[in-house]
Motif scaffolding. Structure first.
Motif, PDB file in Angstrom:
ATOM      1  N   SER A   1     -46.871   7.942  61.763  1.00 35.47           N
ATOM      2  CA  SER A   1     -47.622   6.199  61.386  1.00 35.47           C
ATOM      3  C   SER A   1     -49.475   6.875  61.259  1.00 35.47           C
ATOM      4  O   SER A   1     -50.348   6.867  59.840  1.00 35.47           O
ATOM      5  CB  SER A   1     -48.352   4.939  62.919  1.00 35.47           C
ATOM      6  OG  SER A   1     -49.185   6.315  63.692  1.00 35.47           O
ATOM      7  N   PHE A   2     -49.615   7.871  61.823  1.00 32.89           N
ATOM      8  CA  PHE A   2     -50.689   9.031  61.549  1.00 32.89           C
ATOM      9  C   PHE A   2     -51.128   9.112  60.160  1.00 32.89           C
ATOM     10  O   PHE A   2     -51.881   8.812  59.145  1.00 32.89           O
ATOM     11  CB  PHE A   2     -51.906   9.596  62.394  1.00 32.89           C
ATOM     12  CG  PHE A   2     -51.901   8.330  63.724  1.00 32.89           C
ATOM     13  CD1 PHE A   2     -52.143   7.829  64.254  1.00 32.89           C
ATOM     14  CD2 PHE A   2     -52.192   9.436  64.661  1.00 32.89           C
ATOM     15  CE1 PHE A   2     -52.312   7.375  65.339  1.00 32.89           C
ATOM     16  CE2 PHE A   2     -52.727   9.435  65.693  1.00 32.89           C
ATOM     17  CZ  PHE A   2     -52.607   8.527  66.464  1.00 32.89           C
TER      18      PHE A   2
ATOM     19  N   ARG B   1     -48.842   8.317  57.356  1.00 35.57           N
ATOM     20  CA  ARG B   1     -49.158   7.137  56.525  1.00 35.57           C
ATOM     21  C   ARG B   1     -50.440   6.012  57.385  1.00 35.57           C
ATOM     22  O   ARG B   1     -50.834   5.998  55.480  1.00 35.57           O
ATOM     23  CB  ARG B   1     -48.185   5.712  57.193  1.00 35.57           C
ATOM     24  CG  ARG B   1     -46.462   6.382  57.314  1.00 35.57           C
ATOM     25  CD  ARG B   1     -45.624   6.600  55.999  1.00 35.57           C
ATOM     26  NE  ARG B   1     -44.732   7.190  56.025  1.00 35.57           N
ATOM     27  CZ  ARG B   1     -43.809   7.993  55.292  1.00 35.57           C
ATOM     28  NH1 ARG B   1     -44.448   8.415  54.210  1.00 35.57           N
ATOM     29  NH2 ARG B   1     -42.780   8.485  55.602  1.00 35.57           N
ATOM     30  N   LEU B   2     -51.087   6.511  57.415  1.00 36.47           N
ATOM     31  CA  LEU B   2     -52.488   6.063  57.582  1.00 36.47           C
ATOM     32  C   LEU B   2     -52.976   6.677  56.445  1.00 36.47           C
ATOM     33  O   LEU B   2     -54.013   6.377  55.204  1.00 36.47           O
ATOM     34  CB  LEU B   2     -53.310   5.329  58.588  1.00 36.47           C
ATOM     35  CG  LEU B   2     -55.002   5.365  58.585  1.00 36.47           C
ATOM     36  CD1 LEU B   2     -54.888   4.284  58.164  1.00 36.47           C
ATOM     37  CD2 LEU B   2     -55.411   5.212  60.477  1.00 36.47           C
TER      38      LEU B   2
ATOM     39  N   ARG C   1     -51.967   6.348  52.611  1.00 36.00           N
ATOM     40  CA  ARG C   1     -52.439   5.090  52.463  1.00 36.00           C
ATOM     41  C   ARG C   1     -54.389   4.531  52.517  1.00 36.00           C
ATOM     42  O   ARG C   1     -54.911   3.976  51.175  1.00 36.00           O
ATOM     43  CB  ARG C   1     -52.781   3.668  53.062  1.00 36.00           C
ATOM     44  CG  ARG C   1     -51.572   3.187  53.825  1.00 36.00           C
ATOM     45  CD  ARG C   1     -51.401   1.653  54.777  1.00 36.00           C
ATOM     46  NE  ARG C   1     -51.942   1.599  55.589  1.00 36.00           N
ATOM     47  CZ  ARG C   1     -51.565   1.901  57.017  1.00 36.00           C
ATOM     48  NH1 ARG C   1     -49.835   2.284  56.624  1.00 36.00           N
ATOM     49  NH2 ARG C   1     -52.366   2.292  57.720  1.00 36.00           N
ATOM     50  N   GLU C   2     -54.986   5.409  53.230  1.00 39.72           N
ATOM     51  CA  GLU C   2     -55.931   5.555  52.192  1.00 39.72           C
ATOM     52  C   GLU C   2     -56.854   6.882  51.312  1.00 39.72           C
ATOM     53  O   GLU C   2     -57.645   7.370  51.263  1.00 39.72           O
ATOM     54  CB  GLU C   2     -57.261   6.350  53.611  1.00 39.72           C
ATOM     55  CG  GLU C   2     -56.997   5.359  54.719  1.00 39.72           C
ATOM     56  CD  GLU C   2     -57.782   5.548  55.953  1.00 39.72           C
ATOM     57  OE1 GLU C   2     -58.130   6.768  55.843  1.00 39.72           O
ATOM     58  OE2 GLU C   2     -57.897   5.422  57.311  1.00 39.72           O
TER      59      GLU C   2
ATOM     60  N   GLU D   1     -55.878   7.530  69.610  1.00 38.61           N
ATOM     61  CA  GLU D   1     -55.640   6.672  68.450  1.00 38.61           C
ATOM     62  C   GLU D   1     -57.313   7.308  68.031  1.00 38.61           C
ATOM     63  O   GLU D   1     -57.956   7.453  66.455  1.00 38.61           O
ATOM     64  CB  GLU D   1     -55.934   4.884  68.491  1.00 38.61           C
ATOM     65  CG  GLU D   1     -56.150   4.969  66.756  1.00 38.61           C
ATOM     66  CD  GLU D   1     -55.274   3.101  66.656  1.00 38.61           C
ATOM     67  OE1 GLU D   1     -55.552   2.704  65.587  1.00 38.61           O
ATOM     68  OE2 GLU D   1     -55.482   2.470  67.667  1.00 38.61           O
TER      69      GLU D   1
ATOM     70  N   GLU E   1     -58.863   9.286  64.750  1.00 40.47           N
ATOM     71  CA  GLU E   1     -59.366   8.328  63.807  1.00 40.47           C
ATOM     72  C   GLU E   1     -61.052   9.745  63.339  1.00 40.47           C
ATOM     73  O   GLU E   1     -61.887   9.880  62.722  1.00 40.47           O
ATOM     74  CB  GLU E   1     -60.327   6.499  64.254  1.00 40.47           C
ATOM     75  CG  GLU E   1     -59.256   6.253  64.021  1.00 40.47           C
ATOM     76  CD  GLU E   1     -59.890   5.023  65.136  1.00 40.47           C
ATOM     77  OE1 GLU E   1     -60.659   4.676  65.049  1.00 40.47           O
ATOM     78  OE2 GLU E   1     -59.175   3.895  64.478  1.00 40.47           O
TER      79      GLU E   1
ATOM     80  N   SER F   1     -55.697   1.073  64.795  1.00 36.52           N
ATOM     81  CA  SER F   1     -55.948   0.877  63.037  1.00 36.52           C
ATOM     82  C   SER F   1     -54.710  -0.064  61.962  1.00 36.52           C
ATOM     83  O   SER F   1     -55.775  -0.369  61.550  1.00 36.52           O
ATOM     84  CB  SER F   1     -55.271   1.949  62.602  1.00 36.52           C
ATOM     85  OG  SER F   1     -53.724   2.457  63.001  1.00 36.52           O
ATOM     86  N   ASP F   2     -53.524  -1.111  63.034  1.00 42.65           N
ATOM     87  CA  ASP F   2     -53.106  -1.700  62.573  1.00 42.65           C
ATOM     88  C   ASP F   2     -53.924  -3.164  62.420  1.00 42.65           C
ATOM     89  O   ASP F   2     -53.702  -3.372  62.202  1.00 42.65           O
ATOM     90  CB  ASP F   2     -52.403  -2.370  63.811  1.00 42.65           C
ATOM     91  CG  ASP F   2     -51.139  -1.081  64.083  1.00 42.65           C
ATOM     92  OD1 ASP F   2     -51.068  -0.193  62.380  1.00 42.65           O
ATOM     93  OD2 ASP F   2     -50.324  -0.435  65.165  1.00 42.65           O
TER      94      ASP F   2
ATOM     95  N   ARG G   1     -55.616  -3.681  59.639  1.00 40.99           N
ATOM     96  CA  ARG G   1     -55.077  -3.756  58.585  1.00 40.99           C
ATOM     97  C   ARG G   1     -55.290  -4.774  57.887  1.00 40.99           C
ATOM     98  O   ARG G   1     -54.602  -5.793  57.623  1.00 40.99           O
ATOM     99  CB  ARG G   1     -53.788  -2.833  58.849  1.00 40.99           C
ATOM    100  CG  ARG G   1     -53.497  -2.487  56.927  1.00 40.99           C
ATOM    101  CD  ARG G   1     -51.784  -1.795  57.311  1.00 40.99           C
ATOM    102  NE  ARG G   1     -51.506  -1.859  55.564  1.00 40.99           N
ATOM    103  CZ  ARG G   1     -50.590  -1.698  55.399  1.00 40.99           C
ATOM    104  NH1 ARG G   1     -49.630  -1.188  56.234  1.00 40.99           N
ATOM    105  NH2 ARG G   1     -50.073  -1.265  53.597  1.00 40.99           N
TER     106      ARG G   1
ATOM    107  N   PHE H   1     -46.597  -2.304  57.515  1.00 42.54           N
ATOM    108  CA  PHE H   1     -47.259  -1.808  58.525  1.00 42.54           C
ATOM    109  C   PHE H   1     -46.461  -2.463  59.318  1.00 42.54           C
ATOM    110  O   PHE H   1     -47.742  -1.808  60.813  1.00 42.54           O
ATOM    111  CB  PHE H   1     -48.367  -2.605  58.448  1.00 42.54           C
ATOM    112  CG  PHE H   1     -49.174  -4.269  58.589  1.00 42.54           C
ATOM    113  CD1 PHE H   1     -48.659  -4.943  59.659  1.00 42.54           C
ATOM    114  CD2 PHE H   1     -49.451  -4.950  56.936  1.00 42.54           C
ATOM    115  CE1 PHE H   1     -48.472  -6.760  59.896  1.00 42.54           C
ATOM    116  CE2 PHE H   1     -48.986  -5.868  57.499  1.00 42.54           C
ATOM    117  CZ  PHE H   1     -48.414  -6.654  58.263  1.00 42.54           C
TER     118      PHE H   1
END
Length: 680
Positions: free
Chosen positions: A78-79, A81-82, A85-86, A219, A223, A395-396, A399, A456
């Motif tokens: 998931s990290f 994928r973040l 996305r960014e 998390e 970040e 982060s979810d 989004r 997501f």
């Protein structure tokens, strides 16, 4: 409880961060590398894909980077994928690859190099599994890097070690973020290993090592590394055109976040296609290879006077062709969401539960393999594959805010997702035991197309339970000992662990989807060797199976079975003394020589298994001197306390200094004589 995986393990940790770090063996036992991961994995043979068409340098002035993830519960992915996305907003085209799907030697292939600079840029986001082990999908990469970097033990860094003569990965630029948990002895061993090993084989570190602690704010750690180290460093290194940076900063934000999926809807019912495993998303392969097996027996193990619940479950695997378990293996169970949860989510988002659909890659996005069997109905998808009850990460929430139509909802989500909103997040999400289904109720203006929601919403993770039966005595039946997770909410409702509640609600004849995975808990091949077993609560699970096997060895095969000592603990004898009658039977048959019981709440001063170990120091040391094998199963805090007790015994009874005692216990672990299976 002996669920080794997922939201039923530790409510406080999982609700806070969405994952739990797990342990499946002693770290030192792993110094001689494991090579198998059971039936759960299959190496992909599908060629890696290039970016869809030439990378547009106007849109991606930083070029291409590749993010490799090593994950057990999905958090590292998931990290990754973040970052994917960014990528565009920071000026980079980001490829994301499961570490199981790449060979170390392939990292120098042209397909992984940025097309303009010619450099290969790899960034590792990888979890540490338990006491210093790689995750299942990084085992091969770690083994190869150990060989190339001439590293004997993966959690040791020797700054004075001889350099490696052949710099096989020269020309690669890299950075690492590791996910770990400080409760374990070898904190973030695998992240540190990749950072150290890559440098030894000639790669150039361009971003400093980042470490996240699941015991605190995993998390938040990620970040901070991402926003203050990763992106600023990459932009400084790879985007030297000031005009390009200005264009990125001035670019308008999209009305909706970019979505990696496109959807195809069917007007008539469709059967799911039989997809080869190499075309399946790496972390989803259990969805395709697990088997439906019927429940034959289920019963409550605790007294009716105990408010909690622990159930004994027996699963008939006689017709399961892919399940071939050994005593003390782990059983992967695929959980199912409750119908009410599924219907609430569909109602909140306006989905037709009977609609049949398939997913494919959206234009401009890479396809990472099928996430679940398709075509599929919305009902089946939400029931079996979407994690609707675990707490969303901050982060979810950020989004989700993009899909909130009401400014009040949007503001609330953004506030809780911010670093300044951590306290509110903990109060309204963590301590309230709120999952995605609850957030949708809390912010009713959220409206997301199905393909966006599936891009997501995290997938439901497999829960692993230590098998509590002997494969010799019960070859066609697998037994589980499951502690049922429940927690009261302020509004009077009850939060229920998705997997344990699902299992506890089954009846004989119902089916459950399962697969088995090997464990390091193995009785000595020489049956005469003494064994010391420590397992309070549902930590009793592997020892029930091992005692069944010892009973068979002694009384059926007439073998010489050595001393067997079990330390078991619970609250009170009349409340949660699991398998009391069976343990008495094992003592009578000679399979169990000595049983030490710690009832923590039957006296004013609490007594735990580690206290009894210390009390029996002389007898314990005598067994160790006779070559005893030690097995510990249960919570990580208990495991640490028990480890300290054994070190103290070695120090006092073996006349060792503190460091010598520590090294002695470590040596036992390396030899496979001290094996742990712990969960946080």
């Amino acid at each position: 409880m002996n669920d080794l995986f997922g939201s039923d393990v530790s409510l406080s940790l999982v609700v806070a961060t969405g994952i739990v770090t797990v342990l499946l063996a002693s770290a030192l036992a792993f110094a001689t590398m494991k090579t198998g991961t059971g039936s759960s994995t299959k190496k992909s043979e599908e060629p890696k894909k290039e970016a869809p068409g030439p990378v547009d340098r106007e849109k991606f002035p930083g070029g291409e980077i590749t993010v490799l993830y090593g994950t057990q519960t999905g958090t590292a992915e998931s990290f990754a994928r973040l970052i994917e996305r960014e990528g565009a907003e920071h000026g980079f085209f980001v490829h994301v690859i499961d570490m199981e799907d790449i060979q170390v030697e392939e990292m120098l292939d042209d397909r992984y190099k940025d097309k303009e600079s010619g450099n290969a840029r790899f960034f590792f986001i990888t979890s540490t599994y338990g006491e210093g082990e790689p995750t299942d999908n990084t085992v091969d990469c770690v083994a190869k890097l150990r060989e190339m970097a001439n590293i004997e033990v993966i959690f040791e860094e020797k700054k004075d070690a001889e350099p490696v003569e052949e710099q096989k990965l020269a020309g690669i630029e890299y950075g690492v973020f590791g996910l770990g948990n400080r409760e374990y002895e070898h904190y973030n061993a695998i992240g540190k290993f990749f950072d150290y090993a890559m440098e030894r084989v000639g790669a150039s570190r361009v971003v400093e090592l980042g470490l996240g602690d699941d015991c605190q704010d995993l998390e938040g750690d990620f970040e901070t590394w991402k926003d203050t180290k990763f992106w600023p460093t990459l932009k400084k290194l790879y985007i030297r055109d000031a005009a390009a940076l200005n264009r990125l900063e001035a670019a308008p934000h999209e009305e909706l976040p970019s979505c990696s999926y496109a959807i195809e809807v069917y007007s008539n019912p469709q059967d799911a296609v039989d997809t080869p495993l190499e075309k399946v998303h790496g972390s989803s392969r259990h969805y395709f290879s697990s088997e439906d097996c019927p429940i034959s027996t289920i019963r409550e193990l605790r007294s009716k006077d105990d408010p909690g619940s622990t159930v004994h479950i027996e699963i008939d695997v006689s017709k399961a062709g892919n399940i071939d378990y050994r005593t003390a293996d782990n059983l992967g169970v695929l959980p199912v969401n409750q119908p009410a949860v599924v219907e609430n989510v569909a109602h909140s988002l306006g989905y037709d539960l009977n609609k049949i659909f398939s997913l494919k890659a959206a234009e401009g996005h890479e396809w990472h393999g099928e996430p679940f069997p398709m075509p599929i109905s919305v009902r089946e998808c939400l029931t079996r594959y979407c994690d609707l009850t675990s707490a969303p990460r901050r982060s979810d929430l950020k989004r989700l805010s993009a899909y909130a139509q009401d400014p009040v909802d949007k503001k609330a989500l953004l506030r809780m997702s911010s670093k300044d909103g951590k306290a509110e997040y903990r109060e309204k999400i963590t301590y309230a035991h709120f999952g995605l289904v609850d957030v949708l109720k809390m912010c009713p203006s959220i409206s997301a197309p199905l393909e966006h929601f599936l891009s997501f919403c995290p997938l439901l993770q497999t829960r692993f339970y230590t098998i509590s039966s002997s494969s010799v005595v019960h070859p066609k039946s697998i037994h589980l000992t499951v502690s049922v997770t429940e927690a009261a909410r302020k509004d009077g409702t009850v939060f229920k662990g998705v997997c344990s509640s699902h299992l506890a609600g089954l009846k004989p004849g119902d089916t459950v989807r399962v697969f088995n995975r090997s464990s390091t808990f193995r009785l000595p091949k020489d049956t005469s060797i003494p064994v010391i077993m420590v397992g309070p609560g549902t930590g009793i699970a592997p020892f029930r199976g091992m005692l069944q096997e010892r009973d068979h060895q002694k009384n059926v095969k007439k073998e010489n079975v050595g001393t067997g000592v079990l330390y078991f603990g619970c609250k009170k004898r009349n409340l949660d003394y699991l398998y009391e009658d069976e343990l008495a039977s094992f003592r009578k048959s000679g399979a169990l020589t000595t049983l030490h019981l710690a009832f923590s709440r039957e006296q004013s001063e609490k007594v735990y298994v580690q206290n009894l170990l210390s009390k029996n120091a002389k007898d314990t040391w005598a067994l160790i001197q006779q070559g005893a094998h030690i097995y510990v199963c249960g919570g990580v805090k208990m495991g640490n306390d028990v480890n300290d007790a054994f070190k103290h015994i070695a120090s006092e009874e073996g006349n060792m200094a503190v460091e010598e005692a520590k090294e002695f216990i470590s040596k036992l672990a390396k030899e496979g004589r001290y094996v742990q299976e712990l969960w946080a």
